[in-house]
Scaffold this active site. Sequence first.
Site, PDB file in Angstrom:
ATOM      1  N   CYS A 174       0.820  -1.217   0.000  1.00 27.45           N
ATOM      2  CA  CYS A 174       0.000   0.000   0.000  1.00 27.45           C
ATOM      3  C   CYS A 174       0.849   1.260   0.000  1.00 27.45           C
ATOM      4  O   CYS A 174       0.319   2.366  -0.085  1.00 27.45           O
ATOM      5  CB  CYS A 174      -0.948   0.002   1.187  1.00 27.45           C
ATOM      6  SG  CYS A 174      -0.154   0.296   2.767  1.00 27.45           S
ATOM      7  N   TYR A 233      -1.568   4.403   7.329  1.00 31.88           N
ATOM      8  CA  TYR A 233      -0.729   3.199   7.429  1.00 31.88           C
ATOM      9  C   TYR A 233       0.418   3.260   6.422  1.00 31.88           C
ATOM     10  O   TYR A 233       1.567   2.950   6.751  1.00 31.88           O
ATOM     11  CB  TYR A 233      -1.598   1.965   7.187  1.00 31.88           C
ATOM     12  CG  TYR A 233      -0.864   0.655   7.256  1.00 31.88           C
ATOM     13  CD1 TYR A 233      -0.492   0.113   8.483  1.00 31.88           C
ATOM     14  CD2 TYR A 233      -0.571  -0.064   6.100  1.00 31.88           C
ATOM     15  CE1 TYR A 233       0.163  -1.116   8.543  1.00 31.88           C
ATOM     16  CE2 TYR A 233       0.081  -1.287   6.158  1.00 31.88           C
ATOM     17  CZ  TYR A 233       0.442  -1.798   7.379  1.00 31.88           C
ATOM     18  OH  TYR A 233       1.095  -3.012   7.450  1.00 31.88           O
ATOM     19  N   HIS A 285      -8.580  -8.181   6.782  1.00 30.12           N
ATOM     20  CA  HIS A 285      -8.362  -7.978   5.356  1.00 30.12           C
ATOM     21  C   HIS A 285      -9.354  -8.819   4.557  1.00 30.12           C
ATOM     22  O   HIS A 285     -10.057  -9.669   5.091  1.00 30.12           O
ATOM     23  CB  HIS A 285      -6.927  -8.340   4.980  1.00 30.12           C
ATOM     24  CG  HIS A 285      -5.924  -7.350   5.474  1.00 30.12           C
ATOM     25  ND1 HIS A 285      -5.031  -7.625   6.478  1.00 30.12           N
ATOM     26  CD2 HIS A 285      -5.671  -6.063   5.100  1.00 30.12           C
ATOM     27  CE1 HIS A 285      -4.257  -6.571   6.696  1.00 30.12           C
ATOM     28  NE2 HIS A 285      -4.640  -5.612   5.872  1.00 30.12           N
ATOM     29  N   LYS A 300       4.578   3.189   6.946  1.00 33.80           N
ATOM     30  CA  LYS A 300       5.430   2.178   6.338  1.00 33.80           C
ATOM     31  C   LYS A 300       6.497   2.797   5.435  1.00 33.80           C
ATOM     32  O   LYS A 300       7.632   2.295   5.363  1.00 33.80           O
ATOM     33  CB  LYS A 300       4.571   1.175   5.556  1.00 33.80           C
ATOM     34  CG  LYS A 300       3.743   0.265   6.443  1.00 33.80           C
ATOM     35  CD  LYS A 300       4.653  -0.535   7.376  1.00 33.80           C
ATOM     36  CE  LYS A 300       3.921  -1.442   8.308  1.00 33.80           C
ATOM     37  NZ  LYS A 300       4.823  -2.191   9.207  1.00 33.80           N
TER      38      LYS A 300
END
Length: 384
Positions: free
Chosen positions: A129, A156, A199, A160
């Site tokens: 992502c 998120y 998910h 990352k």
Amino acid sequence: MNKNSKIFVAGVTGLVGSAIVRKLIKKGYTNIIGSYHSRNPQQRYQNNPKNLQPRFIKLDLRRQEDTESFFEQEKPDYVFLAAAKVGGILANNTYKAEFIYDNLMIAANVINSAYKFGVKKLLNLGSSCIYPKFAPQPMKEEYLLTNSLEPTNEPYAIAKIAAIKLCRYYNEQYGTNFVSVMPTNLYGPNDNFHLLNSHVLPALIRKFHLAKLLQQGDFEAIKKDFIRNKDNKTVISNSLLVVEEDSSKDEVIRLLSYYGIKYVNTSVTVTLWGTGKSYREFLYVDDLADVCIYLMENHDYKDIGEFVNIGVGEDITIKDLAFIIKDIVGFKGEISFDTSKPDGTPRKLLDISRILRLGWQPKVSLREGIGHTYKWYTDMYCGL
């Protein structure tokens, strides 16, 4: 790494961390330490030989003082940074502040402590992502930060990306050996099957499993499933619905309906979010564990570069995935799609040519991996 090296796996109760520990044990590593935040994983490894029994430590990696104290005391040689706060579209949209804060703090504390206390090598786990929402397909490593991110998981993704850059700049300034891998969508044993914050693939497995139980009229198994997964309480129309062991069939049916599993005429129908037309790539988590240990054993930062994609090199629509899972689970009803709900990024296919050049390739097919995952769920989570 040698078999006696002290290896720290951060986030050992999660999908990735638990797979890495299983793989390390299988390969004969004897000095493994795992951290967990809430769920003690000790019972999962009780059947291992004594010399291969990991040690587990409860540790809040968001706290700098606690993290540094752990590294100062244990002085691990190698670190797998698999700890993270993760979830699907709904969870990412609901807990935006937690997703960016928790993941930023975990990454910063672990990476800085690894440098400060002389870790020989660290492997940082990221996510696909990190790439722009409309990145060219398949996505190459150099597409990072070339355009805007998908809004539904931006917090998120930013955390990352920050972790990737932390590893890179510590390597450049301090000469550390910190590598980053960016896996595609993962699934497998120890996944999160909670219907509100999981998910897509584990959510589909569980929805079809519950729908099959509804077809069979097994309300006792449905109630046990909800209780064990701890999503048996929800607010519907401003009132709290709680499903317990003594709940009525009507209460169970109402909760199932809230999660998109309901009777339509005489048939059971599962309603899924979005159009089903978006594409996703899926990697079985044991394959990820395999490549993580392969890289730790064989390749350094200078070989890998800033980070390397990990995937299978092919994707599938959510609609086609749903029908595969439906078939494996054995659900005989119908599937519908709620097109008022978001699809997320239209496509996320990774270019895996770099990892292939480094000598690794995936081994587990999608259908095989889903079969393993469903069996694990029914054996371990449902007690069926």
